[in-house]
Write a protein that holds these residues in place. Structure first.
Motif, PDB file in Angstrom:
ATOM      1  N   SER A  48       0.824  -1.210   0.000  1.00 43.26           N
ATOM      2  CA  SER A  48       0.000   0.000   0.000  1.00 43.26           C
ATOM      3  C   SER A  48       0.858   1.259   0.000  1.00 43.26           C
ATOM      4  O   SER A  48       2.065   1.206   0.213  1.00 43.26           O
ATOM      5  CB  SER A  48      -0.926   0.019   1.221  1.00 43.26           C
TER       6      SER A  48
ATOM      7  N   GLN B 256       0.575   5.314   1.547  1.00 44.75           N
ATOM      8  CA  GLN B 256      -0.116   6.329   2.325  1.00 44.75           C
ATOM      9  C   GLN B 256       0.501   7.683   2.013  1.00 44.75           C
ATOM     10  O   GLN B 256       1.716   7.786   1.893  1.00 44.75           O
ATOM     11  CB  GLN B 256       0.004   6.074   3.835  1.00 44.75           C
TER      12      GLN B 256
ATOM     13  N   ASP C 123      -5.039   6.629   1.474  1.00 40.65           N
ATOM     14  CA  ASP C 123      -4.525   5.295   1.786  1.00 40.65           C
ATOM     15  C   ASP C 123      -4.939   4.375   0.650  1.00 40.65           C
ATOM     16  O   ASP C 123      -6.140   4.139   0.438  1.00 40.65           O
ATOM     17  CB  ASP C 123      -5.095   4.805   3.117  1.00 40.65           C
TER      18      ASP C 123
ATOM     19  N   GLN D  94       4.400   7.213   2.453  1.00 41.47           N
ATOM     20  CA  GLN D  94       4.948   5.945   2.911  1.00 41.47           C
ATOM     21  C   GLN D  94       4.578   4.853   1.908  1.00 41.47           C
ATOM     22  O   GLN D  94       3.412   4.648   1.599  1.00 41.47           O
ATOM     23  CB  GLN D  94       4.404   5.598   4.296  1.00 41.47           C
TER      24      GLN D  94
ATOM     25  N   ASN E 192       4.581   0.917   1.450  1.00 45.03           N
ATOM     26  CA  ASN E 192       4.617  -0.300   2.262  1.00 45.03           C
ATOM     27  C   ASN E 192       4.757  -1.529   1.359  1.00 45.03           C
ATOM     28  O   ASN E 192       4.002  -1.689   0.402  1.00 45.03           O
ATOM     29  CB  ASN E 192       3.337  -0.432   3.090  1.00 45.03           C
ATOM     30  N   TYR E 193       5.710  -2.365   1.709  1.00 42.72           N
ATOM     31  CA  TYR E 193       5.947  -3.614   0.992  1.00 42.72           C
ATOM     32  C   TYR E 193       5.832  -4.758   1.983  1.00 42.72           C
ATOM     33  O   TYR E 193       5.747  -4.536   3.189  1.00 42.72           O
ATOM     34  CB  TYR E 193       7.336  -3.588   0.345  1.00 42.72           C
ATOM     35  N   LYS E 194       5.820  -5.971   1.500  1.00 45.56           N
ATOM     36  CA  LYS E 194       5.650  -7.137   2.380  1.00 45.56           C
ATOM     37  C   LYS E 194       6.731  -7.209   3.451  1.00 45.56           C
ATOM     38  O   LYS E 194       6.455  -7.519   4.598  1.00 45.56           O
ATOM     39  CB  LYS E 194       5.649  -8.426   1.562  1.00 45.56           C
TER      40      LYS E 194
ATOM     41  N   LYS F 290       9.234  -4.660   4.016  1.00 49.77           N
ATOM     42  CA  LYS F 290       9.815  -3.388   4.416  1.00 49.77           C
ATOM     43  C   LYS F 290       8.883  -2.241   4.048  1.00 49.77           C
ATOM     44  O   LYS F 290       7.980  -2.407   3.239  1.00 49.77           O
ATOM     45  CB  LYS F 290      11.141  -3.214   3.661  1.00 49.77           C
ATOM     46  N   SER F 291       9.147  -1.081   4.622  1.00 51.98           N
ATOM     47  CA  SER F 291       8.414   0.117   4.212  1.00 51.98           C
ATOM     48  C   SER F 291       9.367   1.311   4.252  1.00 51.98           C
ATOM     49  O   SER F 291      10.379   1.283   4.935  1.00 51.98           O
ATOM     50  CB  SER F 291       7.198   0.362   5.104  1.00 51.98           C
TER      51      SER F 291
ATOM     52  N   LYS G 213       9.155   5.504   4.725  1.00 48.39           N
ATOM     53  CA  LYS G 213       8.372   6.701   5.022  1.00 48.39           C
ATOM     54  C   LYS G 213       9.276   7.915   4.925  1.00 48.39           C
ATOM     55  O   LYS G 213      10.385   7.917   5.451  1.00 48.39           O
ATOM     56  CB  LYS G 213       7.776   6.619   6.423  1.00 48.39           C
TER      57      LYS G 213
END
Length: 173
Positions: free
Chosen positions: A42, A44, A58, A122, A124-126, A128-129, A131
């Motif tokens: 996702s 954000q 989001d 931000q 978002n990955y499985k 890591k993320s 921001k």
């Protein structure tokens, strides 16, 4: 030695070792890349002034809220297409988002200033993320500021395009 033999010898001594080196060196890097588009979960995106960032999006839920020109809070649901997400991921790679510092602000800046726009995005990955907080008055490192502003504009434009597309689809039904 014939000309053909020289070419074969040249290929075997220069090109083949170079290809082996590339495969051995780059394969693990590509395989273990922390931010891969197929692992995207996702996005954000928030912006505003002060402590509360009223404007937000989001991609996981599609919730999009923003203050319009009359200071009214508009809430809607907007979904990004898969190609929008791939485009943003590729642009993030191109601009070097993964190497950005987490905070892009001038030294001594007040993050909750009611006078300076603050953007937070931000990815978002499985596994890591990433921001990034960007203050709109950042001017210490022009290249970094330009790249971060460009990423912010691309995210905002993708969301606005999706909202416009959604509005046209709703009118067509």
């Amino acid at each position: 030695m014939s000309t053909r033999g020289k070419k074969i010898f040249l290929i075997l001594t220069i090109v083949v070792p170079f290809l082996i080196y590339c495969i051995v060196y780059y394969a693990p890097i590509i395989k273990n890349a922390p931010f891969r588009s197929n692992e995207f979960v996702s996005l954000q995106f928030k912006w505003g002034v002060g402590k509360d960032l009223v404007n937000s999006y989001d991609s996981a839920t599609g919730n999009y809220q923003y203050l319009n020109s009359r200071d009214s809070l508009v809430k809607t649901n907007v979904k990004l297409r898969t190609n929008d997400i791939i485009y943003l991921h590729n642009k993030a790679n191109e601009l070097g988002l993964w190497n950005f510092p987490d905070l892009i602000a001038n030294r001594g800046s007040d993050l909750t200033s009611p006078k300076v726009l603050r953007y937070e995005f931000q990815f978002n990955y499985k596994r890591k993320s990433k921001k990034v907080i960007l203050m709109s008055d950042f001017n210490e490192i022009p290249k970094l500021g330009d790249a971060a502003t460009q990423m912010k504009n691309l995210v905002a434009q993708s969301i606005n395009d999706a909202e416009e597309r959604y509005g046209k689809e709703a009118k067509g039904k």
